[in-house]
Write an enzyme that holds these catalytic residues in place. Structure first.
Site, PDB file in Angstrom:
ATOM      1  N   GLY A  56      47.533 -33.044 -21.705  1.00 15.30           N
ATOM      2  CA  GLY A  56      47.817 -34.019 -20.664  1.00 15.30           C
ATOM      3  C   GLY A  56      49.087 -33.786 -19.876  1.00 15.30           C
ATOM      4  O   GLY A  56      49.693 -34.743 -19.384  1.00 15.30           O
ATOM      5  N   ASN A  66      39.396 -32.690  -9.073  1.00 20.96           N
ATOM      6  CA  ASN A  66      39.680 -31.884 -10.269  1.00 20.96           C
ATOM      7  C   ASN A  66      40.811 -30.909  -9.953  1.00 20.96           C
ATOM      8  O   ASN A  66      40.915 -30.419  -8.829  1.00 20.96           O
ATOM      9  CB  ASN A  66      38.416 -31.086 -10.628  1.00 20.96           C
ATOM     10  N   HIS A 124      42.100 -27.186 -10.951  1.00 22.26           N
ATOM     11  CA  HIS A 124      41.619 -25.957 -11.598  1.00 22.26           C
ATOM     12  C   HIS A 124      42.725 -24.901 -11.534  1.00 22.26           C
ATOM     13  O   HIS A 124      43.329 -24.712 -10.470  1.00 22.26           O
ATOM     14  CB  HIS A 124      40.348 -25.450 -10.902  1.00 22.26           C
TER      15      HIS A 124
HETATM   16  C1  GAR Z   1      45.271 -27.179 -16.988  1.00 23.10           C
HETATM   17  O1  GAR Z   1      45.735 -25.889 -16.757  1.00 23.10           O
HETATM   18  C2  GAR Z   1      44.070 -27.480 -16.119  1.00 23.10           C
HETATM   19  O2  GAR Z   1      44.161 -26.944 -14.838  1.00 23.10           O
HETATM   20  C3  GAR Z   1      42.980 -26.790 -16.884  1.00 23.10           C
HETATM   21  O3  GAR Z   1      43.292 -27.061 -18.248  1.00 23.10           O
HETATM   22  C4  GAR Z   1      44.689 -27.281 -18.402  1.00 23.10           C
HETATM   23  C5  GAR Z   1      44.892 -28.654 -19.006  1.00 23.10           C
HETATM   24  O4  GAR Z   1      46.232 -28.888 -19.302  1.00 23.10           O
HETATM   25  N1  GAR Z   1      41.697 -27.269 -16.499  1.00 23.10           N
HETATM   26  C6  GAR Z   1      40.607 -26.506 -16.470  1.00 23.10           C
HETATM   27  O5  GAR Z   1      40.596 -25.358 -16.818  1.00 23.10           O
HETATM   28  C7  GAR Z   1      39.346 -27.205 -15.976  1.00 23.10           C
HETATM   29  N2  GAR Z   1      38.394 -26.246 -15.514  1.00 23.10           N
HETATM   30  P1  GAR Z   1      46.819 -30.369 -19.479  1.00 23.10           P
HETATM   31  O6  GAR Z   1      45.925 -31.104 -20.481  1.00 23.10           O
HETATM   32  O7  GAR Z   1      48.196 -30.117 -20.066  1.00 23.10           O
HETATM   33  O8  GAR Z   1      46.856 -31.054 -18.144  1.00 23.10           O
END
Ligand code: GAR
Length: 206
Positions: free
Chosen positions: A14, A110, A112
């Site tokens: 998060g 979203n 990405h």
């Molecule tokens: C982030 O890098 C986000 O962009 C990626 O997962 C991570 C979550 O980190 N999302 C994806 O790959 C979705 N396709 P977080 O929980 O610390 O925000």
């Protein structure tokens, strides 16, 4: 005018949720209000971040809801009953069905961790995206915030930011730099931009 009510969907640490909370605290989300956090993973640290910020936090899992359809029905009920107007996927590691994305068309965004259309779509999430960028040998990557439709990572782009790849980068070091230099900056900006558009749509027509 009431602020745009925002739900953030999460699955893990998060840090992007935290970037939104921090932006709200600094007054950088004047058009929106973080109103609900939903995790599809029990115990996700993002839930702690939500509670610490005084935001309602729920866990809904596919297993508890009897599969994807039940999960999306429970999620829809949670969103509609709280008058949520904008859904932000921030590290949400599950693909939503076409019937869900159509139901909330133009209201789901979203973040990405690559420059779409590179290294995106089904199977590209989290560290895998950065592994793929390093394996390909690109020298620049970045992050994208986009609307969500029925095509994974295929909706209209809202904001992008490029990040340099440095010699010796690992998927972990690259993930950290992409978050710090791109995701945590463009996600709050995109959320404010879309929240403000939603408010304008609600203004009575002359
Ligand atoms: C982030 O890098 C986000 O962009 C990626 O997962 C991570 C979550 O980190 N999302 C994806 O790959 C979705 N396709 P977080 O929980 O610390 O925000």
């Amino acid at each position: 005018m009431n602020k745009t009510r925002i739900a953030v969907l999460v699955s893990g640490g998060g840090t992007n949720l935290q970037a939104l909370i921090d932006a709200q605290t600094r007054g950088e989300l004047p058009s929106g209000e973080l109103s609900l956090v939903v995790s599809n993973k029990p115990g996700a640290y993002a839930l702690e971040r939500a509670r610490a910020a005084g935001i309602e936090a729920l866990t809904l899992t596919r297993a508890d809801c009897g599969g994807q359809e039940g999960f999306e029905a429970a999620l829809t009920e949670a969103l509609v009953s709280r008058d949520i107007e904008l859904i932000v996927l921030a590290g949400f590691m599950s693909i939503l069905s076409e019937s869900f994305t159509r139901r909330f068309a133009g209201r789901i965004i979203n973040v990405h961790p690559s420059l779409i259309p590179s290294f995106c779509g089904k199977g590209f999430y989290g560290l895998r995206v950065h592994e793929a960028a390093l394996n390909y040998g690109v020298t620049v990557t970045g992050a994208t915030v986009h609307f969500v439709n029925e095509i994974p990572d295929g909706g209209r782009i809202i904001l992008q930011k490029a990040v340099e790849i440095l010699p010796g980068d690992t998927p972990e070091s690259l993930q950290k730099r992409v978050m710090e230099q791109a995701e945590w900056i463009i996600l709050p900006r995109a959320v404010e931009r879309v929240s403000s558009q939603i408010q304008k749509e609600k203004e009575p027509k002359q």
